[in-house]
Motif scaffolding. Structure first.
Motif, PDB file in Angstrom:
ATOM      1  N   LYS A   1     -24.757 -39.711  -7.459  1.00  0.00           N
ATOM      2  CA  LYS A   1     -24.966 -40.942  -6.650  1.00  0.00           C
ATOM      3  C   LYS A   1     -25.328 -42.053  -7.631  1.00  0.00           C
ATOM      4  CE  LYS A   1     -29.424 -38.742  -5.696  1.00  0.00           C
ATOM      5  NZ  LYS A   1     -30.420 -38.643  -4.705  1.00  0.00           N
ATOM      6  N   TYR A   2     -25.436 -41.926  -9.068  1.00  0.00           N
ATOM      7  CA  TYR A   2     -25.645 -42.690 -10.019  1.00  0.00           C
ATOM      8  C   TYR A   2     -24.391 -42.974 -11.042  1.00  0.00           C
ATOM      9  CZ  TYR A   2     -30.554 -41.500  -8.650  1.00  0.00           C
ATOM     10  OH  TYR A   2     -31.663 -41.489  -7.896  1.00  0.00           O
ATOM     11  N   GLU A   3     -23.480 -42.356 -10.691  1.00  0.00           N
ATOM     12  CA  GLU A   3     -22.238 -42.389 -11.605  1.00  0.00           C
ATOM     13  C   GLU A   3     -21.014 -43.254 -11.124  1.00  0.00           C
ATOM     14  OE1 GLU A   3     -22.151 -41.216 -14.817  1.00  0.00           O
ATOM     15  OE2 GLU A   3     -23.898 -40.132 -14.647  1.00  0.00           O
ATOM     16  N   PRO A   4     -20.311 -44.094 -12.141  1.00  0.00           N
ATOM     17  CA  PRO A   4     -19.287 -44.574 -11.507  1.00  0.00           C
ATOM     18  C   PRO A   4     -18.155 -43.378 -11.191  1.00  0.00           C
ATOM     19  CG  PRO A   4     -19.722 -44.854 -13.980  1.00  0.00           C
ATOM     20  CD  PRO A   4     -20.720 -44.168 -13.530  1.00  0.00           C
ATOM     21  N   ILE A   5     -16.869 -43.736 -10.471  1.00  0.00           N
ATOM     22  CA  ILE A   5     -16.028 -42.758 -10.091  1.00  0.00           C
ATOM     23  C   ILE A   5     -15.702 -41.830 -11.307  1.00  0.00           C
ATOM     24  CG2 ILE A   5     -13.780 -42.608  -9.234  1.00  0.00           C
ATOM     25  CD1 ILE A   5     -14.192 -45.183  -7.496  1.00  0.00           C
ATOM     26  N   LEU A   6     -15.950 -40.468 -11.311  1.00  0.00           N
ATOM     27  CA  LEU A   6     -15.484 -39.736 -12.351  1.00  0.00           C
ATOM     28  C   LEU A   6     -14.175 -39.323 -12.505  1.00  0.00           C
ATOM     29  CD1 LEU A   6     -18.860 -37.775 -11.986  1.00  0.00           C
ATOM     30  CD2 LEU A   6     -18.262 -39.521 -13.653  1.00  0.00           C
TER      31      LEU A   6
END
Length: 182
Positions: free
Chosen positions: A36-41
């Motif tokens: 929820k805190y990351e850009p698209i991985l």
């Protein structure tokens, strides 16, 4: 550069590609929290091959002193990663600044481990890499992270509008900074 540090409860280590199974396990255990805190991985993030590649890329940049990432281990369990603290976007000489990031395993939050790791690594990064200004970018609704940096002495500087794309949406981030001579 000191690639291994110890505190009362923790061992902090820079890791290479050989540690990919431990790193992958850490991310898989905490996927629902971190995402929820990351850009698209990317679809391959949760694969051993991708983690080896990331660790290899980071290790090369660490050797060039462009970044440093310490993986956090509890002294009572030296084979399981419980968190990470990273210093990236290192800019020298005139800015002497970097961005700090951190993550903790779901079973180790709210026990002071993250602040212990940051307190141990800030002076090392400052003295060995010549960093004066540390910046933390935090989503405005991430109250635990805001509380952590404020407890460590970071100061709120303002809102960076549309700073980072997370899940396809440009989101504002709070800018906090810590000065090494505080």
């Amino acid at each position: 550069m000191n690639f291994e540090l110890s505190t009362e409860r923790l061992n902090l280590k820079v890791l290479g590609p050989e540690a990919a199974p431990m790193v992958l396990s850490f991310y898989q255990r905490n996927k629902d929290i971190f995402e929820k805190y990351e850009p698209i991985l990317g679809n391959d993030f949760y694969t051993l091959e991708r983690q080896k590649n990331i660790l290899d890329f980071e290790h090369k940049n660490i050797m060039r002193l462009l970044m440093v990432r310490y993986w956090i281990f509890h002294k009572n369990n030296p084979t399981q990663i419980i968190g990470t603290v990273s210093y990236r976007n290192i800019v020298r000489p005139i800015y002497e600044s970097c961005t700090i990031g951190y993550k903790m395993d779901r079973d180790y939050v709210n026990q002071g481990y993250c602040s212990e790791a940051i307190r141990a690594t800030l002076p090392t990064v400052s003295s060995e890499l010549g960093i004066h200004r540390f910046e933390a970018l935090i989503l405005p609704d991430n109250t635990p992270s805001i509380h952590l940096v404020e407890k460590l002495g970071f100061k709120f500087e303002g809102i960076l509008r549309d700073k980072i794309i997370i899940h396809g949406e440009r989101l504002d981030h709070c800018m906090y900074s810590y000065l090494a001579d505080n």
